[in-house]
Design an enzyme around this catalytic site. Structure first.
Site, PDB file in Angstrom:
ATOM      1  N   TYR A  46       0.854  -1.196   0.000  1.00  0.00           N
ATOM      2  CA  TYR A  46       0.000   0.000   0.000  1.00  0.00           C
ATOM      3  C   TYR A  46       0.886   1.242   0.000  1.00  0.00           C
ATOM      4  O   TYR A  46       1.750   1.399   0.863  1.00  0.00           O
ATOM      5  CB  TYR A  46      -0.926   0.022   1.225  1.00  0.00           C
ATOM      6  CG  TYR A  46      -1.818   1.250   1.234  1.00  0.00           C
ATOM      7  CD1 TYR A  46      -2.841   1.384   0.291  1.00  0.00           C
ATOM      8  CD2 TYR A  46      -1.634   2.281   2.146  1.00  0.00           C
ATOM      9  CE1 TYR A  46      -3.655   2.509   0.265  1.00  0.00           C
ATOM     10  CE2 TYR A  46      -2.444   3.415   2.125  1.00  0.00           C
ATOM     11  CZ  TYR A  46      -3.451   3.515   1.185  1.00  0.00           C
ATOM     12  OH  TYR A  46      -4.250   4.643   1.159  1.00  0.00           O
ATOM     13  N   ASP A  72       9.144   2.818   0.665  1.00  0.00           N
ATOM     14  CA  ASP A  72       8.048   3.595   1.240  1.00  0.00           C
ATOM     15  C   ASP A  72       8.120   3.409   2.745  1.00  0.00           C
ATOM     16  O   ASP A  72       7.741   2.371   3.283  1.00  0.00           O
ATOM     17  CB  ASP A  72       6.719   3.078   0.671  1.00  0.00           C
ATOM     18  CG  ASP A  72       5.524   3.809   1.268  1.00  0.00           C
ATOM     19  OD1 ASP A  72       5.696   4.543   2.255  1.00  0.00           O
ATOM     20  OD2 ASP A  72       4.409   3.615   0.733  1.00  0.00           O
ATOM     21  N   LYS A  90       3.274  10.741   7.471  1.00  0.00           N
ATOM     22  CA  LYS A  90       2.744  10.507   8.822  1.00  0.00           C
ATOM     23  C   LYS A  90       3.533  11.207   9.921  1.00  0.00           C
ATOM     24  O   LYS A  90       3.402  12.394  10.122  1.00  0.00           O
ATOM     25  CB  LYS A  90       2.629   9.012   9.079  1.00  0.00           C
ATOM     26  CG  LYS A  90       1.576   8.331   8.194  1.00  0.00           C
ATOM     27  CD  LYS A  90       1.169   6.994   8.739  1.00  0.00           C
ATOM     28  CE  LYS A  90       0.390   6.129   7.770  1.00  0.00           C
ATOM     29  NZ  LYS A  90      -1.029   6.422   7.693  1.00  0.00           N
TER      30      LYS A  90
END
Ligand SMILES: Cc1ncc(COP(=O)(O)O)c(C=O)c1O
Length: 435
Positions: A160, A250, A277
């Site tokens: 993801y 990522d 984040k």
């Protein structure tokens, strides 16, 4: 009757109890439905019968509009590594906001955050800021495409990377994930199985010269919080280096695992890193960083890639991010990881006493509950989000602990040993109600 194959259904007794305990949330959800589809604006925060509304959050705790106080073991899907509204970050962000924030000019806080990240992550020589992890991976992929002149990407089945078209292929298995994604995106994606170095080698032998990049999460996150098996990341490094194809890590979720992220923990340096984040200190952020030649492509005069954004590097976010990273030093990460190791061990012990097989995966402060006896090495062997994950979520919530409806959780530095013990106790009691 609950349909065990319906991923959205939960047993009626949980639904009834939830509805009794959350009348204010229900009223808000009813209002919300008339102005937002489904009453929500973020797919992962939606769950049946309606999500619970949070009034405020402080440290490790959430206060709901229904008067409940809940221990937050979700932390905005790993963003809130220091817990909620940590004092130094809140002070610094508010002060910076008062000094002006929406400014169409660079400010010193961006330089400071960039310097901090470049110091912290050896593979990052230059960095660009954006406003989400999605933008971070989108820009990383663009940098790789511009570098290689190729348009196909290689990604992990179950990986993801946010919500731009090309990375939304092969998240839950198969092709594009929903009708909003063009079919042409599928043709641009080659998926490979996580933790299968032989398949990765074969793929690069066959089509390596047609690829713009290999993008992967060092730990497969949404796909099941699965750590890499020995040698897999090294193979990823080797095949991409041999094919002269940029390797993108990522680290939007995994950055919390070491001061320099999972790449430091596993000793593998990618060419490009996507961040998000936690590096925004509670405000929206993304960043792409990497080697100087790759990043020079974003140079406004000499580079081939345009990169703009009204809120890019806004000083309040930069200040929040820098203050967060200063707090999240090597010793606090070590302590957080120690608590995470302890928790996963406890959850596994508790799971071993349960009538259904339970396997806990994760790394450091990240954990995932799987209802299978494993081994769990890739998306196909993961049960993240499968029944009874949502029932576990409701059962844990009744015990005062919030995890993701897909049975994933993580710790924050705002938690102490008692809080971590409370998560284990809630898990035990929740499993008892599932029996
Ligand atoms: C590994 C990973 N990459 C990218 C993203 C997308 O980040 P954002 O939600 O900020 O767009 C996420 C979000 O959960 C993520 O976990």
């Amino acid at each position: 009757m609950t349909d065990p194959t319906d991923e959205t259904s939960i047993p009626p007794q949980f639904e009834r109890a939830y509805e009794c305990e959350t009348p204010q949330s229900r009223a808000l959800a009813d209002r919300a439905r008339s102005v937002m589809p489904g009453g929500d604006t973020r797919s992962v925060t939606y769950h049946r019968p309606y999500p619970s509304y949070v009034e405020s959050a402080s440290g490790a705790w959430l206060q709901t509009v229904d008067g409940e106080t809940l221990l937050d073991a979700l932390n905005n899907y790993t963003q809130g590594v220091l817990g909620h509204a940590p004092e130094p970050v809140t002070e610094a962000v508010c002060a910076r906001f008062r000094a002006g924030n929406g400014i169409a000019a660079p400010t010193e806080p961006a330089v400071e955050l960039a310097e901090h990240l470049v110091d912290r992550v050896p593979s990052i020589q230059q960095i660009r800021f954006c406003n989400s992890g999605t933008e971070a991976t989108m820009n990383a992929v663009r940098a790789a495409m511009a570098w290689t002149g190729e348009e196909r990407i290689c990604k992990i089945d179950g990986g993801y990377h946010g919500t731009h078209d090309v990375v939304e292929v092969g998240v839950a298995g198969g092709g594009r994930e929903h009708k909003g994604i063009p079919r042409t995106a599928e043709r641009r994606v080659q998926t490979v199985t996580y933790n299968d170095p032989e398949q990765l080698k074969a793929t690069f032998e066959a089509v390596g010269d047609e690829l713009a990049c290999l993008i992967l999460e060092p730990i497969l996150g949404v796909g099941g919080m699965i750590p890499p098996t020995d040698g897999f990341l090294q193979t990823a490094r080797d095949v991409t280096a041999d094919a002269d194809v940029p390797l993108i890590f990522d680290e939007v979720m995994s950055f919390r695992l070491a001061p320099g992220g999972a790449q430091e923990r596993y000793g593998i340096e990618p060419d490009l890193t996507a961040l998000g984040k936690l590096i925004g200190g509670g405000l929206p952020i993304g960043a792409v960083g990497g080697s100087e030649p790759l990043m020079e492509q974003f140079h406004p005069e000499t580079g081939a890639i345009d990169h703009s954004g009204t809120f890019n590097a806004n000083p309040a976010t930069m200040t929040g991010g820098l203050t967060t990273l200063e707090e999240l030093d090597a010793s606090s990460i070590k302590e957080l990881n120690r608590r995470g190791d302890w928790l996963r061990e406890r959850l596994q012990q508790i799971g071993d006493e349960f009538q259904q097989p339970v396997t806990i995966t994760g790394e450091g402060s990240l954990f995932q509950v799987h209802f299978t006896d494993g081994p769990i090495r890739n998306r196909r062997s993961s049960t993240a989000g499968d029944p009874p994950s949502k029932t576990l979520f409701h059962a844990m919530r009744r015990e005062g602990v919030v995890i993701a409806p897909r049975a994933m959780g993580n710790l924050s530095t705002a938690m102490d040993d008692d809080d971590v013990e409370a998560i284990a106790t809630a898990f035990r009691r929740a499993l008892e109600t599932l029996d």
